[in-house]
Design a protein around this motif. Structure first.
Motif, PDB file in Angstrom:
ATOM      1  N   VAL A 180      16.079   8.332   4.103  1.00  0.00           N
ATOM      2  CA  VAL A 180      15.477   7.333   3.452  1.00  0.00           C
ATOM      3  C   VAL A 180      14.651   8.015   2.267  1.00  0.00           C
ATOM      4  CG1 VAL A 180      13.958   5.607   3.409  1.00  0.00           C
ATOM      5  CG2 VAL A 180      15.630   5.866   5.227  1.00  0.00           C
ATOM      6  N   VAL A 181      14.723   7.537   0.902  1.00  0.00           N
ATOM      7  CA  VAL A 181      14.020   7.930  -0.124  1.00  0.00           C
ATOM      8  C   VAL A 181      13.248   6.811  -0.719  1.00  0.00           C
ATOM      9  CG1 VAL A 181      13.943   9.014  -2.193  1.00  0.00           C
ATOM     10  CG2 VAL A 181      15.487   9.878  -0.787  1.00  0.00           C
ATOM     11  N   GLU A 182      12.160   6.651  -0.655  1.00  0.00           N
ATOM     12  CA  GLU A 182      11.335   5.499  -1.036  1.00  0.00           C
ATOM     13  C   GLU A 182      10.405   6.091  -2.419  1.00  0.00           C
ATOM     14  OE1 GLU A 182       9.577   3.572   2.264  1.00  0.00           O
ATOM     15  OE2 GLU A 182      11.392   2.446   2.429  1.00  0.00           O
ATOM     16  N   GLU A 183      10.342   5.192  -3.485  1.00  0.00           N
ATOM     17  CA  GLU A 183       9.369   5.356  -4.543  1.00  0.00           C
ATOM     18  C   GLU A 183       8.625   4.085  -4.883  1.00  0.00           C
ATOM     19  OE1 GLU A 183      11.162   7.365  -8.235  1.00  0.00           O
ATOM     20  OE2 GLU A 183      10.080   5.876  -9.080  1.00  0.00           O
ATOM     21  N   ILE A 184       7.370   4.298  -4.949  1.00  0.00           N
ATOM     22  CA  ILE A 184       6.258   3.350  -4.922  1.00  0.00           C
ATOM     23  C   ILE A 184       5.684   3.274  -6.353  1.00  0.00           C
ATOM     24  CG2 ILE A 184       4.392   2.150  -4.097  1.00  0.00           C
ATOM     25  CD1 ILE A 184       4.692   3.426  -1.534  1.00  0.00           C
ATOM     26  N   ASP A 185       5.963   2.172  -7.029  1.00  0.00           N
ATOM     27  CA  ASP A 185       5.387   2.168  -8.336  1.00  0.00           C
ATOM     28  C   ASP A 185       4.076   1.361  -7.908  1.00  0.00           C
ATOM     29  OD1 ASP A 185       7.530   3.259  -9.569  1.00  0.00           O
ATOM     30  OD2 ASP A 185       8.418   1.358  -9.880  1.00  0.00           O
ATOM     31  N   ALA A 186       2.827   1.953  -8.289  1.00  0.00           N
ATOM     32  CA  ALA A 186       1.533   1.412  -8.056  1.00  0.00           C
ATOM     33  C   ALA A 186       0.869   1.342  -9.235  1.00  0.00           C
ATOM     34  CB  ALA A 186       0.974   2.029  -6.833  1.00  0.00           C
ATOM     35  N   ILE A 187      -0.130   0.249  -9.320  1.00  0.00           N
ATOM     36  CA  ILE A 187      -1.230   0.175 -10.379  1.00  0.00           C
ATOM     37  C   ILE A 187      -2.694   0.267  -9.462  1.00  0.00           C
ATOM     38  CG2 ILE A 187      -2.324  -1.067 -12.068  1.00  0.00           C
ATOM     39  CD1 ILE A 187       0.289  -2.207 -12.762  1.00  0.00           C
ATOM     40  N   ILE A 188      -3.177   0.989  -9.868  1.00  0.00           N
ATOM     41  CA  ILE A 188      -4.461   1.523  -8.872  1.00  0.00           C
ATOM     42  C   ILE A 188      -5.878   1.521  -9.884  1.00  0.00           C
ATOM     43  CG2 ILE A 188      -5.802   3.036  -7.495  1.00  0.00           C
ATOM     44  CD1 ILE A 188      -3.223   4.087  -6.593  1.00  0.00           C
ATOM     45  N   ASP A 189      -6.962   0.687  -9.682  1.00  0.00           N
ATOM     46  CA  ASP A 189      -8.044   0.544 -10.409  1.00  0.00           C
ATOM     47  C   ASP A 189      -8.898   1.971 -10.189  1.00  0.00           C
ATOM     48  OD1 ASP A 189      -9.299  -0.025  -8.048  1.00  0.00           O
ATOM     49  OD2 ASP A 189      -9.580  -2.084  -8.474  1.00  0.00           O
ATOM     50  N   SER A 194     -11.774   2.060  -8.747  1.00  0.00           N
ATOM     51  CA  SER A 194     -12.405   1.992  -7.632  1.00  0.00           C
ATOM     52  C   SER A 194     -11.463   2.544  -6.372  1.00  0.00           C
ATOM     53  CB  SER A 194     -13.037   0.940  -6.982  1.00  0.00           C
ATOM     54  OG  SER A 194     -11.855  -0.170  -6.947  1.00  0.00           O
ATOM     55  N   GLY A 195     -10.113   2.680  -6.763  1.00  0.00           N
ATOM     56  CA  GLY A 195      -9.246   3.312  -5.797  1.00  0.00           C
ATOM     57  C   GLY A 195      -8.418   2.029  -5.053  1.00  0.00           C
ATOM     58  N   SER A 196      -8.553   0.820  -5.467  1.00  0.00           N
ATOM     59  CA  SER A 196      -7.909  -0.223  -4.872  1.00  0.00           C
ATOM     60  C   SER A 196      -6.578  -0.717  -5.618  1.00  0.00           C
ATOM     61  CB  SER A 196      -8.980  -1.600  -4.954  1.00  0.00           C
ATOM     62  OG  SER A 196     -10.093  -1.538  -4.362  1.00  0.00           O
ATOM     63  N   THR A 197      -5.683  -0.888  -4.955  1.00  0.00           N
ATOM     64  CA  THR A 197      -4.219  -1.189  -5.340  1.00  0.00           C
ATOM     65  C   THR A 197      -4.381  -2.582  -5.809  1.00  0.00           C
ATOM     66  OG1 THR A 197      -3.457   0.071  -3.343  1.00  0.00           O
ATOM     67  CG2 THR A 197      -1.809  -1.347  -4.532  1.00  0.00           C
ATOM     68  N   VAL A 198      -3.864  -2.727  -7.180  1.00  0.00           N
ATOM     69  CA  VAL A 198      -3.730  -3.816  -7.843  1.00  0.00           C
ATOM     70  C   VAL A 198      -2.505  -4.307  -7.485  1.00  0.00           C
ATOM     71  CG1 VAL A 198      -3.743  -5.004 -10.171  1.00  0.00           C
ATOM     72  CG2 VAL A 198      -5.404  -3.367  -9.586  1.00  0.00           C
ATOM     73  N   PHE A 199      -1.394  -3.609  -7.674  1.00  0.00           N
ATOM     74  CA  PHE A 199       0.054  -3.778  -7.517  1.00  0.00           C
ATOM     75  C   PHE A 199       0.861  -2.568  -7.048  1.00  0.00           C
ATOM     76  CE2 PHE A 199       4.387  -3.743  -9.172  1.00  0.00           C
ATOM     77  CZ  PHE A 199       4.803  -4.959  -8.755  1.00  0.00           C
ATOM     78  N   SER A 247       5.981  -6.597  -3.771  1.00  0.00           N
ATOM     79  CA  SER A 247       4.652  -6.589  -3.189  1.00  0.00           C
ATOM     80  C   SER A 247       4.030  -7.685  -2.497  1.00  0.00           C
ATOM     81  CB  SER A 247       3.769  -6.334  -4.771  1.00  0.00           C
ATOM     82  OG  SER A 247       4.191  -7.617  -5.656  1.00  0.00           O
ATOM     83  N   GLN A 248       4.850  -8.811  -2.356  1.00  0.00           N
ATOM     84  CA  GLN A 248       4.504  -9.679  -1.411  1.00  0.00           C
ATOM     85  C   GLN A 248       4.365  -9.260   0.020  1.00  0.00           C
ATOM     86  OE1 GLN A 248       7.450 -12.760  -1.764  1.00  0.00           O
ATOM     87  NE2 GLN A 248       6.684 -13.429  -3.929  1.00  0.00           N
ATOM     88  N   ASN A 249       5.014  -8.349   0.470  1.00  0.00           N
ATOM     89  CA  ASN A 249       5.070  -7.390   1.781  1.00  0.00           C
ATOM     90  C   ASN A 249       4.123  -6.621   1.423  1.00  0.00           C
ATOM     91  OD1 ASN A 249       7.307  -8.744   3.066  1.00  0.00           O
ATOM     92  ND2 ASN A 249       8.479  -7.637   1.350  1.00  0.00           N
ATOM     93  N   LEU A 250       3.160  -6.368   2.527  1.00  0.00           N
ATOM     94  CA  LEU A 250       2.024  -5.677   2.292  1.00  0.00           C
ATOM     95  C   LEU A 250       2.383  -4.170   2.287  1.00  0.00           C
ATOM     96  CD1 LEU A 250      -0.508  -7.352   4.928  1.00  0.00           C
ATOM     97  CD2 LEU A 250      -0.592  -7.708   2.506  1.00  0.00           C
ATOM     98  N   VAL A 251       2.174  -3.539   1.119  1.00  0.00           N
ATOM     99  CA  VAL A 251       2.487  -2.006   0.787  1.00  0.00           C
ATOM    100  C   VAL A 251       1.140  -1.197   0.807  1.00  0.00           C
ATOM    101  CG1 VAL A 251       3.364  -0.315  -0.843  1.00  0.00           C
ATOM    102  CG2 VAL A 251       4.360  -2.655  -0.612  1.00  0.00           C
ATOM    103  N   ALA A 252       1.106  -0.289   1.791  1.00  0.00           N
ATOM    104  CA  ALA A 252       0.018   0.234   2.348  1.00  0.00           C
ATOM    105  C   ALA A 252      -0.047   1.767   1.243  1.00  0.00           C
ATOM    106  CB  ALA A 252      -0.215   0.540   3.570  1.00  0.00           C
ATOM    107  N   ILE A 253      -0.705   1.851   0.264  1.00  0.00           N
ATOM    108  CA  ILE A 253      -0.788   3.356  -0.190  1.00  0.00           C
ATOM    109  C   ILE A 253      -1.682   4.192   0.656  1.00  0.00           C
ATOM    110  CG2 ILE A 253      -1.510   4.412  -2.236  1.00  0.00           C
ATOM    111  CD1 ILE A 253       0.412   2.020  -2.602  1.00  0.00           C
ATOM    112  N   PRO A 254      -1.077   5.487   1.029  1.00  0.00           N
ATOM    113  CA  PRO A 254      -1.769   6.320   1.927  1.00  0.00           C
ATOM    114  C   PRO A 254      -2.904   7.019   1.379  1.00  0.00           C
ATOM    115  CG  PRO A 254       0.172   7.405   1.126  1.00  0.00           C
ATOM    116  CD  PRO A 254       0.307   5.935   0.655  1.00  0.00           C
TER     117      PRO A 254
END
Length: 469
Positions: free
Chosen positions: A183-192, A194-199, A266-273
């Motif tokens: 399984v290969v998963e790529e996460i596109d994330a926007i982080i502010d 303060s380190g919080s995940t926006v998207f 993103s409606q499902n809770l995607v946790a950034i490690p």
């Protein structure tokens, strides 16, 4: 459809070209070179370029541009998918899709392209069909061909080409029956700041390597299939059963193939490690700026973050950087303006920090925007999307599959996190070498605890591997 194909390296040299109809002059690539010069990065070159008489549709794979020339309007994604199939075929045949490998096997490359396209239209793109038509290169076969004057072209037509299962050849036999699912998963994330995940959104695929004898019929079910959106299937998947039961039922091709690709919204809770706290500022009418970055793991993760490397493309006005790293080493290239910080392993007790001064060109205007941070890292035993497998059933054959677990790898790049699994084919336990013969159940229990073998809920926290004995 596809009139010509040009392969171009990063230096702008056309090292291979193939024409299916009349010859198209290499000058048509000048439009591509102009778009390449305007792009900030090689991966930002527009995939579709319109010219007065042609359309140029291209992909970038392994430092090579695959540029196809189209004379009429066609669905661009159709051509892009075919170009990826060409690159995957080169990877499967030669072990790597590089300029050197293509030049060393140029005869086989032209033979493959001739079979994959017929008068510009896709014909045979499945790996097992192509391997019956064009035999993969080996040292022994090269010696025999040079002595006897024969070629790699097969003497007979593929057995499955005209069947209702063209992706699988008949009469497949293996001493050790195995199936790998990566399984290969790529996460596109926007982080502010303060380190919080926006998207955050996950793009994933399940790559398979099936080495099973006969004509097995597999059914792969998930614990939480509703996570998957916009699923794209290999032709072997029975789509009606997926629609009704959310079960992947298929007769697999022989060898390597991509089973499905999917998206987790993103409606499902995607946790950034991991989290990143950064403060990058440039002063007005000043030749200096501040740089301060801290990387740390999420407190609720409970896993060790390893092999952390941060890459930052600084603005062109930056001359040099005087930084202090609390952990690891950093380098700054004044020519490419790339800052690389090799952190290593992160311990929650002491978070790595990199801070200092940024020297700018005198009189240069203040950079309009801050650079993005590219972070790569590795985490063992971690699932990002939470995708879990319920079970794998096999029908049509008598041998029984066993289940085992493997490790994972997580990477984050740019404002994007990429999660991949360690390839089972290259990181196999030594007990399971190709020449180890039949594996007893006692051996399985010795390596994998009995509760792992007996449970039916096998998580994709690790790379799934199935042994059929």
């Amino acid at each position: 459809m596809i009139h010509s194909l040009f392969l171009i390296n990063c230096s702008g040299d056309i090292f291979l070209e193939k024409h299916w109809k009349s010859v198209v002059s290499q000058s048509v690539c000048d439009y591509f070179f102009e778009a390449q010069e305007k792009a900030v990065d090689v991966e930002n070159v527009p995939p579709v370029i319109s010219t007065p008489h042609h359309y140029l549709i291209s992909i970038y794979r392994d430092k090579i541009f695959f540029v196809s020339v189209i004379q009429t309007e066609v669905p661009p994604l159709f051509v892009i998918e075919f170009l990826h199939r060409v690159a995957d075929t080169f990877q499967d045949y030669f072990g790597e899709c590089s300029e050197t490998a293509i030049k060393d096997n140029v005869v086989i490359v032209y033979e493959l392209l001739e079979e994959m396209l017929d008068n510009g239209f896709p014909l045979a793109t499945e790996s097992n069909i192509l391997k019956e038509l064009i035999k993969p290169p080996t040292i022994l076969r090269s010696v025999v061909n040079s002595i006897t004057g024969s070629s790699n072209v097969g003497d007979t037509l593929p057995t499955g080409q005209l069947s209702n299962i063209p992706w699988r050849r008949a009469g497949v036999k293996y001493t050790n029956n195995e199936a790998y699912f990566d399984v290969v998963e790529e996460i596109d994330a926007i982080i502010d700041k303060s380190g919080s995940t926006v998207f955050a959104e996950i793009q994933g695929v399940i790559d398979s390597c099936i080495k099973l004898s006969g004509m097995p019929d597999l059914s792969l079910s998930f614990m939480n299939p509703r996570l998957l959106d916009d699923v794209s299937f290999h032709p072997c998947i029975r789509f009606k059963r997926w629609e009704s039961e959310r079960v992947l039922s298929f007769i697999p091709p022989d060898g390597n193939f991509r089973l499905i690709s999917y998206r987790v919204s993103s409606q499902n809770l995607v946790a950034i490690p991991v989290y990143v706290k950064h403060m990058i500022s440039f002063k007005e009418n000043s030749s200096s700026g501040r740089f301060d970055v801290t990387i740390g793991p999420k407190q609720n993760m409970g896993k060790t973050v390893e092999s952390v490397v941060m890459t930052v493309h600084m603005p062109k006005a930056v001359l040099n950087m005087n930084l202090t790293a609390t952990q690891g080493n950093y380098t700054f290239d004044p020519v490419t303006k790339v800052l690389t910080w090799d952190v290593g392993k992160i311990t929650p007790q002491k978070l790595p920090n990199l801070k200092g001064l940024v020297n700018l060109q005198s009189g240069a205007p203040k950079p309009e925007e801050n650079p993005s941070l590219n972070i790569q890292f590795k985490i063992q035993q971690l699932a990002i999307s939470g995708l879990k497998v319920n079970r794998l059933d096999m029908y049509g054959e008598k041998y029984k599959p066993f289940k085992g677990l493997k490790t994972t790898r997580v990477q984050k790049s740019s404002n994007c996190i990429r999660w991949t699994r360690v390839s089972a084919s290259t990181n196999r336990p030594r007990t399971y070498s190709k020449h180890s013969g039949r594996i007893s159940k006692a051996t399985m229990i010795h390596i994998f605890p009995a509760n792992i073998l007996q449970q039916t809920k096998v998580s994709f926290t690790d790379c799934m591997r199935f042994w059929a004995l």
